[in-house]
Structures are given as structure tokens and as C-alpha cells.
Motif scaffolding. Structure first.
Motif, PDB file in Angstrom:
ATOM      1  N   PRO A  81      66.223  43.676 -46.331  1.00  0.00           N
ATOM      2  CA  PRO A  81      65.194  44.533 -45.724  1.00  0.00           C
ATOM      3  C   PRO A  81      65.716  45.280 -44.499  1.00  0.00           C
ATOM      4  CG  PRO A  81      64.314  42.352 -46.221  1.00  0.00           C
ATOM      5  CD  PRO A  81      65.789  42.274 -46.440  1.00  0.00           C
ATOM      6  N   CYS A  82      65.113  46.432 -44.240  1.00  0.00           N
ATOM      7  CA  CYS A  82      65.359  47.224 -43.029  1.00  0.00           C
ATOM      8  C   CYS A  82      66.793  47.729 -42.919  1.00  0.00           C
ATOM      9  CB  CYS A  82      64.980  46.413 -41.788  1.00  0.00           C
ATOM     10  SG  CYS A  82      63.217  46.053 -41.666  1.00  0.00           S
ATOM     11  N   VAL A  83      67.430  48.056 -44.039  1.00  0.00           N
ATOM     12  CA  VAL A  83      68.754  48.681 -43.990  1.00  0.00           C
ATOM     13  C   VAL A  83      68.690  50.138 -44.435  1.00  0.00           C
ATOM     14  CG1 VAL A  83      70.025  46.524 -44.296  1.00  0.00           C
ATOM     15  CG2 VAL A  83      69.305  47.826 -46.313  1.00  0.00           C
ATOM     16  N   GLY A  84      67.490  50.667 -44.635  1.00  0.00           N
ATOM     17  CA  GLY A  84      67.334  52.074 -44.981  1.00  0.00           C
ATOM     18  C   GLY A  84      67.436  52.374 -46.458  1.00  0.00           C
ATOM     19  N   LYS A  85      67.101  51.421 -47.313  1.00  0.00           N
ATOM     20  CA  LYS A  85      67.221  51.632 -48.765  1.00  0.00           C
ATOM     21  C   LYS A  85      66.299  52.743 -49.256  1.00  0.00           C
ATOM     22  CE  LYS A  85      66.167  47.471 -49.977  1.00  0.00           C
ATOM     23  NZ  LYS A  85      65.916  46.921 -48.614  1.00  0.00           N
ATOM     24  N   SER A  86      65.051  52.722 -48.808  1.00  0.00           N
ATOM     25  CA  SER A  86      64.078  53.692 -49.322  1.00  0.00           C
ATOM     26  C   SER A  86      64.475  55.119 -48.970  1.00  0.00           C
ATOM     27  CB  SER A  86      62.685  53.376 -48.777  1.00  0.00           C
ATOM     28  OG  SER A  86      62.229  52.112 -49.238  1.00  0.00           O
ATOM     29  N   GLU A  87      64.822  55.351 -47.726  1.00  0.00           N
ATOM     30  CA  GLU A  87      65.215  56.696 -47.307  1.00  0.00           C
ATOM     31  C   GLU A  87      66.462  57.153 -48.052  1.00  0.00           C
ATOM     32  OE1 GLU A  87      66.485  59.135 -43.228  1.00  0.00           O
ATOM     33  OE2 GLU A  87      66.097  56.970 -43.176  1.00  0.00           O
ATOM     34  N   PHE A  88      67.434  56.257 -48.186  1.00  0.00           N
ATOM     35  CA  PHE A  88      68.667  56.602 -48.890  1.00  0.00           C
ATOM     36  C   PHE A  88      68.376  56.914 -50.357  1.00  0.00           C
ATOM     37  CE2 PHE A  88      72.366  55.555 -51.436  1.00  0.00           C
ATOM     38  CZ  PHE A  88      73.411  56.171 -50.750  1.00  0.00           C
ATOM     39  N   ALA A  89      67.577  56.061 -51.012  1.00  0.00           N
ATOM     40  CA  ALA A  89      67.288  56.237 -52.433  1.00  0.00           C
ATOM     41  C   ALA A  89      66.533  57.541 -52.688  1.00  0.00           C
ATOM     42  CB  ALA A  89      66.492  55.042 -52.955  1.00  0.00           C
ATOM     43  N   ASP A 282      78.367  49.832 -44.953  1.00  0.00           N
ATOM     44  CA  ASP A 282      77.783  49.256 -43.749  1.00  0.00           C
ATOM     45  C   ASP A 282      76.966  50.360 -43.091  1.00  0.00           C
ATOM     46  OD1 ASP A 282      77.230  48.351 -41.116  1.00  0.00           O
ATOM     47  OD2 ASP A 282      78.958  46.996 -41.189  1.00  0.00           O
ATOM     48  N   ILE A 283      75.667  50.158 -42.969  1.00  0.00           N
ATOM     49  CA  ILE A 283      74.792  51.244 -42.525  1.00  0.00           C
ATOM     50  C   ILE A 283      75.099  51.673 -41.094  1.00  0.00           C
ATOM     51  CG2 ILE A 283      72.936  50.558 -44.071  1.00  0.00           C
ATOM     52  CD1 ILE A 283      71.523  49.313 -41.682  1.00  0.00           C
ATOM     53  N   ARG A 284      75.786  50.835 -40.325  1.00  0.00           N
ATOM     54  CA  ARG A 284      76.144  51.223 -38.957  1.00  0.00           C
ATOM     55  C   ARG A 284      77.308  52.218 -38.942  1.00  0.00           C
ATOM     56  NH1 ARG A 284      77.935  45.816 -36.534  1.00  0.00           N
ATOM     57  NH2 ARG A 284      79.058  45.940 -38.526  1.00  0.00           N
ATOM     58  N   GLU A 285      78.026  52.288 -40.064  1.00  0.00           N
ATOM     59  CA  GLU A 285      79.212  53.139 -40.112  1.00  0.00           C
ATOM     60  C   GLU A 285      79.137  54.182 -41.224  1.00  0.00           C
ATOM     61  OE1 GLU A 285      82.376  50.416 -40.637  1.00  0.00           O
ATOM     62  OE2 GLU A 285      82.035  49.349 -38.739  1.00  0.00           O
ATOM     63  N   MET A 286      77.934  54.409 -41.739  1.00  0.00           N
ATOM     64  CA  MET A 286      77.793  55.344 -42.848  1.00  0.00           C
ATOM     65  C   MET A 286      78.095  56.766 -42.398  1.00  0.00           C
ATOM     66  SD  MET A 286      74.517  54.110 -45.111  1.00  0.00           S
ATOM     67  CE  MET A 286      74.695  55.523 -46.187  1.00  0.00           C
ATOM     68  N   GLU A 287      78.823  57.475 -43.222  1.00  0.00           N
ATOM     69  CA  GLU A 287      79.138  58.866 -42.946  1.00  0.00           C
ATOM     70  C   GLU A 287      77.943  59.749 -43.279  1.00  0.00           C
ATOM     71  OE1 GLU A 287      81.269  59.959 -47.156  1.00  0.00           O
ATOM     72  OE2 GLU A 287      82.442  58.879 -45.654  1.00  0.00           O
ATOM     73  N   ASP A 288      78.101  61.023 -43.063  1.00  0.00           N
ATOM     74  CA  ASP A 288      77.052  61.968 -43.392  1.00  0.00           C
ATOM     75  C   ASP A 288      76.695  61.871 -44.871  1.00  0.00           C
ATOM     76  OD1 ASP A 288      76.444  65.033 -44.389  1.00  0.00           O
ATOM     77  OD2 ASP A 288      75.562  64.555 -42.441  1.00  0.00           O
ATOM     78  N   LEU A 289      75.394  61.860 -45.167  1.00  0.00           N
ATOM     79  CA  LEU A 289      74.956  61.675 -46.555  1.00  0.00           C
ATOM     80  C   LEU A 289      75.440  62.796 -47.456  1.00  0.00           C
ATOM     81  CD1 LEU A 289      71.305  60.287 -46.263  1.00  0.00           C
ATOM     82  CD2 LEU A 289      73.417  59.057 -46.760  1.00  0.00           C
ATOM     83  N   ASP A 290      75.546  64.004 -46.940  1.00  0.00           N
ATOM     84  CA  ASP A 290      76.029  65.108 -47.768  1.00  0.00           C
ATOM     85  C   ASP A 290      77.459  64.847 -48.239  1.00  0.00           C
ATOM     86  OD1 ASP A 290      73.662  66.483 -47.517  1.00  0.00           O
ATOM     87  OD2 ASP A 290      74.301  67.587 -45.741  1.00  0.00           O
ATOM     88  N   LEU A 291      78.298  64.302 -47.357  1.00  0.00           N
ATOM     89  CA  LEU A 291      79.668  63.972 -47.745  1.00  0.00           C
ATOM     90  C   LEU A 291      79.678  62.817 -48.746  1.00  0.00           C
ATOM     91  CD1 LEU A 291      81.455  64.203 -44.268  1.00  0.00           C
ATOM     92  CD2 LEU A 291      81.442  65.900 -46.116  1.00  0.00           C
ATOM     93  N   LEU A 292      78.799  61.866 -48.523  1.00  0.00           N
ATOM     94  CA  LEU A 292      78.716  60.729 -49.443  1.00  0.00           C
ATOM     95  C   LEU A 292      78.302  61.194 -50.832  1.00  0.00           C
ATOM     96  CD1 LEU A 292      77.233  57.276 -48.568  1.00  0.00           C
ATOM     97  CD2 LEU A 292      76.649  58.355 -50.729  1.00  0.00           C
ATOM     98  N   PHE A 293      77.323  62.089 -50.895  1.00  0.00           N
ATOM     99  CA  PHE A 293      76.864  62.587 -52.189  1.00  0.00           C
ATOM    100  C   PHE A 293      77.945  63.414 -52.877  1.00  0.00           C
ATOM    101  CE2 PHE A 293      72.245  62.459 -50.473  1.00  0.00           C
ATOM    102  CZ  PHE A 293      72.194  61.094 -50.740  1.00  0.00           C
ATOM    103  N   MET A 294      78.758  64.104 -52.101  1.00  0.00           N
ATOM    104  CA  MET A 294      79.877  64.849 -52.688  1.00  0.00           C
ATOM    105  C   MET A 294      80.875  63.893 -53.336  1.00  0.00           C
ATOM    106  SD  MET A 294      80.562  67.828 -49.827  1.00  0.00           S
ATOM    107  CE  MET A 294      82.016  68.397 -50.716  1.00  0.00           C
ATOM    108  N   ASP A 295      81.078  62.723 -52.719  1.00  0.00           N
ATOM    109  CA  ASP A 295      81.954  61.712 -53.322  1.00  0.00           C
ATOM    110  C   ASP A 295      81.358  61.194 -54.625  1.00  0.00           C
ATOM    111  OD1 ASP A 295      83.712  62.005 -51.237  1.00  0.00           O
ATOM    112  OD2 ASP A 295      82.935  60.289 -50.103  1.00  0.00           O
ATOM    113  N   LEU A 296      80.036  61.034 -54.650  1.00  0.00           N
ATOM    114  CA  LEU A 296      79.387  60.551 -55.868  1.00  0.00           C
ATOM    115  C   LEU A 296      79.554  61.538 -57.015  1.00  0.00           C
ATOM    116  CD1 LEU A 296      76.025  59.001 -54.568  1.00  0.00           C
ATOM    117  CD2 LEU A 296      78.065  57.807 -55.351  1.00  0.00           C
ATOM    118  N   GLU A 297      79.566  62.825 -56.706  1.00  0.00           N
ATOM    119  CA  GLU A 297      79.739  63.837 -57.751  1.00  0.00           C
ATOM    120  C   GLU A 297      81.079  63.691 -58.453  1.00  0.00           C
ATOM    121  OE1 GLU A 297      78.489  67.965 -57.125  1.00  0.00           O
ATOM    122  OE2 GLU A 297      77.749  67.338 -55.166  1.00  0.00           O
ATOM    123  N   GLY A 298      82.058  63.115 -57.795  1.00  0.00           N
ATOM    124  CA  GLY A 298      83.375  62.963 -58.403  1.00  0.00           C
ATOM    125  C   GLY A 298      83.559  61.672 -59.163  1.00  0.00           C
ATOM    126  N   MET A 299      82.510  60.826 -59.226  1.00  0.00           N
ATOM    127  CA  MET A 299      82.636  59.546 -59.909  1.00  0.00           C
ATOM    128  C   MET A 299      82.343  59.679 -61.396  1.00  0.00           C
ATOM    129  SD  MET A 299      80.981  56.768 -57.262  1.00  0.00           S
ATOM    130  CE  MET A 299      81.490  55.431 -58.366  1.00  0.00           C
TER     131      MET A 299
END
Length: 418
Positions: A81-89, A282-299
Motif C-alpha cells: 500500500p501507498c507506493v503509488g500503484k493507482s496513479e502509475f497504473a 524503487d519509488i524513491r528513485e523512479m525516473e520520469d514516467l515518460d522515459l519509463l514508458f519509452m523503455d516499455l515501448e521497446g520491450m
């Protein structure tokens, strides 16, 4: 499939050629051809599976494999709980045009046709028949009542099971991928941790794990698990900030949260890595979500890999017949009800009720109209029930949980009698 077509031919004569297809039809190149997520998916017109039933006759002209595309993926966002799952999802689903299924709440478990079952606790003759939600769990009630939370956890498992079933039905009928939070697969993390802290007996936990195995064999595994994590001290602080009533909770402490995290990292994720890809943040060290989503596009979340024969194996179907038959299975109410149904084992008294308790409940249900209503039906403010299939044809209609003040009229004959 071939046998069904043969029977159909004898009924339709020569016209059978117009509504049959070869049983060996190879599915389109979607399985291996479209591999990576895209922000601009090309979805076909969805099949209205909530209003129409996908039948064998429809499967002859409605090809399931043709709906599959690069975004036909099931993604699980897991974590404490409280790690930002809903907002991230939500942002993940919005970025890739996926369907987001929010997590269930205690009301989904304890509210039936507008009646909160927790309000009937005063009518129950034994502690075992009362409702135990997360508020009472974190309040740390009498230790003698701890084992009754096992039954609540099984009800939570059922809610997550139904959510995952909905996700599979959605992807088969629309081709649109789905994002879920804390799925039915990770539910065992909570059960195992509860057992470590005395909320499950050994027999109760063994029965839970057997029930879990028997229930999950129907499902195809997800494509990707994204695990959001943080230190226990950080999570404890965030939970108490979000829910002030947990400030003095005897349950919520670092030891309990450490057990949660340990089960995630040592039990759940190693098991799921055999079947899907996993990502850890680790949510304390998460990079910008746009960059993260760009990485997902390459998976690549579908191709078979050397030495990992079980990864994505459920989704490697080469014939349309395999896709259609699985879709028909998911739409079979009788089959689904048989799997989803469960009864507490007699050898685990904390999970089952005795004959006297059952007799009392049957008697009590006669005087509580909400227990007589089938949750698969809707009703208007005059108490007139409307089948879900006719929902679009009748207006206005209101679901009980949305308007608990509506007049419920004269209840139908109770399902159970004394």
C-alpha cells in the motif's frame, strides 16, 4: 471444433459452407508479428460482450486471433500500500490506450444490493459469522478473533479472481490490453504473511493454497509485472499519513511490512518470472514516467526465448480454434461458477460454519430482503427488477449500491428456507 462443425453440416445442408471455417486455420501473425507496445494501437470494433454472449455460432465468423495486436497485453502493477500503484497504473493505461481496472474495495466484499453486511454483525450468534474488514484488522482486535480474518482473505482472493477473469474476457472480446493492481496471483503474498503472524492455521493456509491452485489453472498468465517497492519504514510512514486512524495500530509495523516485502521478493516474483517479464522500481528513485514508458515501448512481451520455454507460453496459440475455444470457456457461466465456488473445509473450523450456524442464517435471510436478491439483476426505484441484458432498454435504472435509499419494494421468495 471439427465434431461441432460436422453436426452443424447435417442441420444446414449445403449452406454449411458459408458459416464454417477450417479447424486448422492458422492465426494471423499477431502472436509473433506485433511484439512491442505502441501508443497508437489499431483496435478493431469491440465485441459487446457485456450485452451479447459469445457463442459457438458467433465463433465461426468472429475470429478472436484477428483482434490480437501489439497492445493485447495484461500488465500487473504490484506492490505494498501507498507506493503509488493507482496513479502509475492509470498513467500507464492512458499512455498505451489500455483498459484500467481499479482495485476492489471492502464495499465490493461486504455490500450486497445496498445492504452493508457489517451492519448485521449484531444479529450474528457467533463471532465466526461476523464480518472482519481491513479497518478492524489494523485495529488489532482480540487475538482469539485473529483466525477469522482468513475467511476475509479468501473473499479478497475471490474478488481478485473475478477481476482477472474480467481482464481476460475484455482482451479476448476487444483486443485491448488491461492494467490491473495487486492481482489474484499476488494474493498469496498477503495470505502467507498473515500465516506468519498467526492469522491462518497451517491447515487453513494449506487449503487456501490448494484452492488457489485449483482456481488459477483456467487463467493465462500475464505478460508483464511491474513491482513498485520502498523500504518498510517509508511505507509505514506513508500509510499513517494517509490513514490517521492507523497511527496506533498494533498490526501496522515494520516487522509486518518486512514480511510482506519478503514474500514478494522471495516467493511471488521468482514464481512469476517463469511465465512473464518483471520490472522492479524503487519509488524513491523512479525516473520520469515518460522515459519509463519509452523503455516499455521497446520491450518484446510475446516472443518465445531460448531457454525460457514457459514464458508467454499461454499466448502462443497457432490456430484460431485454440483462441475461440478459450474465449468460449471464459464465457461459460456454468463452468466459471463451478471453479469460482468454494466451501470452507470442515477440518478448518475458522473457515467453515457448523449446522446450527447455517440453520440460523437460513432463518435470518427470510427477514433481510437484500439477501434474497440475485446480484446479477438490477432494479428501478419502484423495486422492479430488470435483467442486466435489458439494461439498455429500460430507463431510469439504479444499482442498489449507487442509491441505497431507493425503495426496494416487495422482495422475491428467499433462495433458502428454514
Amino acid at each position: 471444433m471439427a465434431l461441432g462443425q460436422a453436426r452443424l453440416c447435417s442441420l444446414l445442408g449445403r449452406s454449411w459452407v458459408l458459416c464454417t471455417r477450417p479447424s486448422t486455420l492458422v492465426a494471423p501473425g499477431v502472436v509473433e508479428g506485433h511484439k512491442q507496445l505502441t501508443t497508437q494501437p489499431n483496435y478493431k470494433k469491440p465485441f459487446p460482450y457485456r450485452r451479447k454472449k459469445f457463442s459457438f455460432m458467433r465463433s465461426l465468423i468472429e475470429y478472436t486471433s484477428a483482434r490480437m495486436n501489439e497492445n493485447s497485453r495484461i500488465i500487473l502493477v504490484e506492490g505494498l500500500p501507498c507506493v503509488g500503484k493507482s496513479e502509475f497504473a492509470k498513467k500507464l493505461a492512458d499512455n498505451f490506450k489500455l483498459k484500467y481496472i481499479p482495485p476492489f474495495t471492502d464495499d465490493d466484499v461486504f455490500v450486497i444490493c445496498g445492504l452493508d453486511k457489517r451492519e448485521t454483525d449484531g444479529l450474528m450468534p457467533t463471532e465466526r459469522l461476523k464480518c472482519y474488514d481491513m479497518d478492524s484488522f489494523y485495529a488489532g482486535l482480540d487475538p482469539q478473533k485473529k483466525l477469522f480474518y482468513g475467511n476475509t482473505q479468501i473473499n479478497y482472493f475471490k474478488q481478485r479472481w473475478e477481476q482477472y477473469l474480467l481482464a481476460l474476457r475484455h482482451i479476448m472480446n476487444t483486443g485491448q490490453g488491461v492494467v490491473l493492481e495487486n492481482s489474484v496471483y499476488s494474493d498469496m503474498v498477503y495470505a502467507l504473511n498473515m500465516a506468519d503472524h498467526g492469522y491462518f492455521t497451517k491447515k487453513g493456509l494449506r487449503w487456501y493454497m490448494e484452492h488457489r491452485e485449483n482456481s488459477l489453472y483456467l487463467f493465462w498468465k500475464p505478460h508483464l509485472i511491474i513491482h513498485l517497492d520502498a523500504p518498510s519504514s517509508y511505507i509505514e510512514k506513508k500509510m499513517k499519513e494517509k490513514y490517521p486512524k492507523l497511527q496506533n495500530s498494533p498490526v501496522l509495523n515494520e516487522a509486518y511490512l518486512d514480511g510482506w516485502r519478503k514474500k514478494y521478493n522471495e516467493v511471488y516474483l521468482p514464481e512469476m518470472r517463469q511465465h512473464c517479464d518483471t520490472l522492479y522500481y524503487d519509488i524513491r528513485e523512479m525516473e520520469d514516467l515518460d522515459l519509463l514508458f519509452m523503455d516499455l515501448e521497446g520491450m518484446d512481451l510475446i516472443s518465445a526465448r531460448f531457454g525460457e520455454s514457459t514464458k508467454f507460453a499461454d499466448w502462443h496459440k497457432q490456430k484460431e480454434e485454440q483462441w475461440s475455444m478459450y474465449r468460449l470457456t471464459l464465457e461459460s457461466e456454468h463452468y466459471i461458477q463451478h471453479i469460482d465456488d468454494w466451501h470452507g473445509p470442515w477440518e478448518c473450523p475458522e473457515l467453515a460454519m457448523d449446522g446450527e450456524e447455517l440453520t440460523y442464517l437460513e432463518y435470518l435471510f427470510q427477514f433481510i430482503p437484500q439477501y434474497s436478491y440475485d446480484p446479477n439483476y438490477w432494479y428501478d426505484k419502484d423495486g422492479n427488477f430488470i435483467p442486466r441484458e435489458l439494461l439498455k432498454e429500460v430507463s431510469p435504472v439504479t444499482l442498489a449500491s449507487e442509491d441505497p435509499t431507493c425503495n426496494q419494494g416487495v422482495p422475491p421468495t428467499p433462495k433458502v428456507t428454514s
